[in-house]
Motif scaffolding. Structure first.
Motif: not given
Length: 103
Positions: A4-11
């Motif tokens: 599993q890969i948990l990814v979170h991205a913000t800008t």
């Protein structure tokens, strides 16, 4: 094995921050189990992050990376709703991929 890969991205301000938790045993092959039998090597060799299909980070990992590694990096560009992709391949040929959108 389920990976599993948990990814979170913000800008913010033209800079995108990506954080990912990669669930993987990352066994070096140098340790033994409780019965003193060697634990075979099982680790991620290459991990790649993309932004709208363009590679923004490639990591070449090995046996020295800890179990369930966490990675955080930034890149210029990216807008709310843009696509972030993550994929890896390990030394056994197993793979995992996930995608998310920038928030």
């Amino acid at each position: 094995m389920t990976h599993q890969i948990l990814v979170h991205a913000t800008t913010s301000g033209g800079i995108t921050t990506v954080e990912a938790l990669v669930k993987h045993p990352m066994d070096s092959g140098f340790l033994a189990d409780k019965n003193n039998k060697p634990i075979p090597a099982h680790y991620i060799k290459v991990i790649e992050f993309t932004h709208n299909g363009r590679v923004v980070l490639t990591g070449f990992w090995g046996a020295a990376v800890a179990k369930n590694p966490f990675i955080k990096f930034t890149f210029e560009g990216g807008a709310t709703g843009d696509h972030i992709g993550v994929g890896w391949i390990d030394n056994k040929g197993e793979t995992a991929t996930v995608s998310s959108n920038i928030m």
